[in-house]
Design an enzyme around this catalytic site. Structure first.
Site, short mmCIF file in Angstrom:
data_model
loop_
_atom_site.label_atom_id
_atom_site.label_comp_id
_atom_site.label_asym_id
_atom_site.label_seq_id
_atom_site.Cartn_x
_atom_site.Cartn_y
_atom_site.Cartn_z
N ASN A 122 19.17 36.84 63.94
CA ASN A 122 19.78 37.99 64.62
C ASN A 122 18.95 39.22 64.26
OD1 ASN A 122 21.37 40.05 65.56
ND2 ASN A 122 22.99 39.81 64.02
N LYS B 100 19.15 42.13 65.42
CA LYS B 100 19.91 43.39 65.56
C LYS B 100 19.09 44.40 66.37
CE LYS B 100 22.11 42.27 61.22
NZ LYS B 100 22.99 42.70 60.16
N HIS C 17 30.39 39.56 66.07
CA HIS C 17 29.69 40.00 64.85
C HIS C 17 30.46 41.18 64.25
CE1 HIS C 17 26.61 41.55 62.18
NE2 HIS C 17 26.03 40.37 62.28
N GLU D 259 29.51 43.82 62.96
CA GLU D 259 29.05 45.16 63.35
C GLU D 259 29.62 45.56 64.71
OE1 GLU D 259 24.87 44.38 62.77
OE2 GLU D 259 25.23 44.24 60.62
N GLU E 154 30.51 34.78 58.14
CA GLU E 154 29.72 35.88 57.59
C GLU E 154 30.62 36.84 56.82
OE1 GLU E 154 25.86 36.41 59.95
OE2 GLU E 154 27.35 37.65 60.91
N GLY F 205 23.70 42.24 54.95
CA GLY F 205 22.76 43.33 54.74
C GLY F 205 22.87 44.00 53.37
N SER G 15 22.96 37.94 53.86
CA SER G 15 21.88 38.00 52.85
C SER G 15 21.34 36.62 52.50
CB SER G 15 22.35 38.75 51.60
OG SER G 15 22.70 40.08 51.94
C1 PEP Z 1 23.90 39.22 60.16
O1 PEP Z 1 24.02 40.41 60.43
O2 PEP Z 1 24.28 38.37 60.96
C2 PEP Z 1 23.34 38.88 58.86
C3 PEP Z 1 23.60 37.72 58.36
O3 PEP Z 1 22.56 39.86 58.25
P1 PEP Z 1 21.77 39.73 56.85
O4 PEP Z 1 21.13 38.36 56.84
O5 PEP Z 1 20.78 40.83 56.89
O6 PEP Z 1 22.79 39.87 55.78
#
Ligand code: PEP
Length: 256
Positions: free
Chosen positions: A9, A11, A99, A101, A172, A178, A218
């Site tokens: 992803n 983003k 997601h 976000e 998630e 992040g 992460s």
């Molecule tokens: C995400 O936003 O789907 C995600 C997993 O981000 P990150 O790997 O940067 O934590």
């Protein structure tokens, strides 16, 4: 055998040249994927067309193009939105939905997310359905109830057949996205096993067995192998580490 998947992803990151270079770098060093292993690139909308061209030239059927969002209506007066038929015209076959976000910054509710899930399945798309709890919920120990409600309100109305053909779950935890703070493999396994358990109870054995449940938050080259070794973790949805071939490829290589 259920599918093992790594999805990147991106983003709202990468300029045009950077996006093309990234996909080329990943594809040129990618080790052959086994039949049950899949890779999904989810770039920003504006790069989808040019990345489709790159994938067309060397495409393995296990490498897919994904989008990070869509609108639930096929067309109309929805300024700034992109529809599912438009995405399909550009070879997109996976879409990230729910997601955190989008839930947080664009106020997407479980109910609204459900309309997108329905629209995507009606168009034969695969849904990367994100769920996961914020830190205060994890600290209060009610993460299972939180995730169960997200699933119940956005996907549990589906038929077992729709579930089997179209849904991939991405767990998630918001506190891990992040932040550099990954869920431990025990925390990930516990939640993934819980998700598979409620899916089994609601949809039956074969849906639960075939459901791919990805971990996101992460995930990186250093922890992917341990996470993916958990019996109920079927790969990852990767944010930051998907933005460079050298950090993304070891995660893909950790797929079992
Ligand atoms: C995400 O936003 O789907 C995600 C997993 O981000 P990150 O790997 O940067 O934590």
């Amino acid at each position: 055998m259920r599918k093992k998947i790594v999805a990147g992803n991106w983003k709202m990151n990468t300029g045009k040249q950077e996006a093309l270079q990234l996909v080329q770098d990943v594809l040129s060093s990618l080790s052959p994927l086994a039949a049950h292993q899949h890779l999904v690139f989810c770039p920003p909308f504006v790069h989808i067309s040019s990345i489709q061209e790159v994938l067309r030239s060397g495409k393995s059927s296990n490498v897919h193009l994904g989008a990070q969002n869509c609108h639930d209506k096929a067309s109309g007066a929805y300024t700034g939105e992109v529809s599912i038929p438009m995405l399909r015209d550009y070879g997109v076959d996976h879409v990230i939905i729910g997601h955190s976000e989008r839930r947080q910054y664009f106020n997407e509710s479980n109910e609204f997310i459900r309309t997108k899930v329905d629209a995507l399945l009606a168009e034969g798309m695969r849904v990367l359905f994100c769920c996961g709890e914020p830190l205060e919920i994890r600290e209060s120990g009610t993460q299972n109830e939180w995730v169960k409600k997200q699933l119940e309100e956005s996907v549990f109305h589906l038929s077992p057949e729709q579930m089997k053909q179209g849904i991939i779950i991405a767990y998630e935890p918001i506190w891990a996205i992040g932040t550099g703070k990954t869920a431990s493999s025990e925390q990930a396994q516990e939640m993934h096993a819980f998700i598979r358990h409620i899916v089994r109870t609601h949809f039956g054995e074969s849906v639960a067995d075939e459901l791919s449940i990805l971990y996101g938050g992460s995930c990186n080259a250093g922890n992917a192998a341990e996470l993916f070794a958990c019996p109920d973790v079927d790969g990852g949805l990767i944010g930051g580490a998907a933005l460079k071939a050298e950090t993304f490829l070891p995660i893909v290589a950790a797929l079992r």
